[in-house]
Enzyme design. Sequence first.
Site, PDB file in Angstrom:
ATOM      1  N   ASP A  66      14.853  48.364 -13.316  1.00 47.20           N
ATOM      2  CA  ASP A  66      14.201  48.677 -12.048  1.00 47.20           C
ATOM      3  C   ASP A  66      13.698  47.424 -11.341  1.00 47.20           C
ATOM      4  OD1 ASP A  66      12.181  48.103 -13.869  1.00 47.20           O
ATOM      5  OD2 ASP A  66      11.402  50.138 -13.935  1.00 47.20           O
ATOM      6  N   ASN A 135       1.808  57.350 -18.422  1.00 42.39           N
ATOM      7  CA  ASN A 135       2.091  58.725 -17.995  1.00 42.39           C
ATOM      8  C   ASN A 135       3.435  59.226 -18.515  1.00 42.39           C
ATOM      9  OD1 ASN A 135       3.973  57.421 -16.402  1.00 42.39           O
ATOM     10  ND2 ASN A 135       3.036  57.932 -14.443  1.00 42.39           N
ATOM     11  N   HIS A 137       6.394  57.692 -18.122  1.00 47.44           N
ATOM     12  CA  HIS A 137       7.600  57.335 -17.355  1.00 47.44           C
ATOM     13  C   HIS A 137       8.476  56.384 -18.162  1.00 47.44           C
ATOM     14  CE1 HIS A 137       5.593  53.644 -15.134  1.00 47.44           C
ATOM     15  NE2 HIS A 137       5.985  53.329 -16.332  1.00 47.44           N
ATOM     16  N   GLU A 142       9.189  58.762 -12.796  1.00 42.21           N
ATOM     17  CA  GLU A 142       7.816  59.235 -12.936  1.00 42.21           C
ATOM     18  C   GLU A 142       7.787  60.733 -13.256  1.00 42.21           C
ATOM     19  OE1 GLU A 142       5.561  57.036 -13.037  1.00 42.21           O
ATOM     20  OE2 GLU A 142       5.248  55.933 -11.182  1.00 42.21           O
TER      21      GLU A 142
HETATM   22  P1  PGA Z   1       3.911  47.930 -19.907  1.00 41.00           P
HETATM   23  O1  PGA Z   1       4.759  48.900 -18.984  1.00 41.00           O
HETATM   24  O2  PGA Z   1       4.865  47.378 -20.911  1.00 41.00           O
HETATM   25  O3  PGA Z   1       3.399  46.875 -18.972  1.00 41.00           O
HETATM   26  O4  PGA Z   1       2.837  48.754 -20.526  1.00 41.00           O
HETATM   27  C1  PGA Z   1       5.603  49.827 -19.577  1.00 41.00           C
HETATM   28  C2  PGA Z   1       6.133  50.743 -18.517  1.00 41.00           C
HETATM   29  O5  PGA Z   1       5.404  51.043 -17.553  1.00 41.00           O
HETATM   30  O6  PGA Z   1       7.282  51.191 -18.655  1.00 41.00           O
END
Ligand code: PGA
Length: 240
Positions: A66, A135, A137, A142
């Site tokens: 992404d 959350n 995702h 999301e």
């Molecule tokens: P993070 O993000 O590794 O910064 O916790 C993970 C994500 O949001 O997929």
Amino acid sequence: MKILVVEDYAALSAAGAEILESTVREKPNCVLGLATGETPIGLYDILVKKYAEGLDFSKVQTVNLDEYYPLEPTNEQSYRAFMNMHLFDKININKDNTNVPDGLAADVDKFCGEYEALIDSLGGIDVQLLGIGRNGHIGFNEPADELYPYTHLTALKEDTIQANSRFFENEADVPRSAITMGMASIFKAKRIVILASGAGKANAVKTLATGRITTACPATLLHLHPDVTLICDKAAYGNN
Ligand code: PGA
């Protein structure tokens, strides 16, 4: 889904790096699906050390999950800049073989179609690395009633904007949208490795560990894929 619970972040990084390293050794022209965020940084540091010890990335191709939209690739908060800084600039990968969605694509729909076609033209992803949002995702897919199969533009949820604001000067600077691979784009990968570290991920891991599937926690759809390894440290695994 294989669940590997390790002691701490260092062990998680080592276990994840070992899978990517062995993929590169076995198939020097492999396609790696890569992720950004705080979690994979330790893994990338290990791959950089492995490169210094002789691991060859010259034929490896990469596809990232992404990118924020709109955001210039030169912006230091872009995922292109992240990948250059943490990995690509430190190993012998050919930058032409590294792909991150274009945060400045003029025609987003056309770009998304092309990105999907690119993944297919590479012959699919050998190993896709994933983080997991608080959350649930994956990529920027999301929680929602409906999820999208292929690469698409998506609005970020308020909790994601808040979580990611730690990388920006102000929360207002966090882009509100992103281009992300969809669920089917991720599922095309032959193997998937998902990393979860820290107590902040315990709720998402708990939902994932129930083994049930809900679009309210997109990571749970991974139960439909035949080769997924969840690597989590004890803090993320919680009391499961
Ligand atoms: P993070 O993000 O590794 O910064 O916790 C993970 C994500 O949001 O997929």
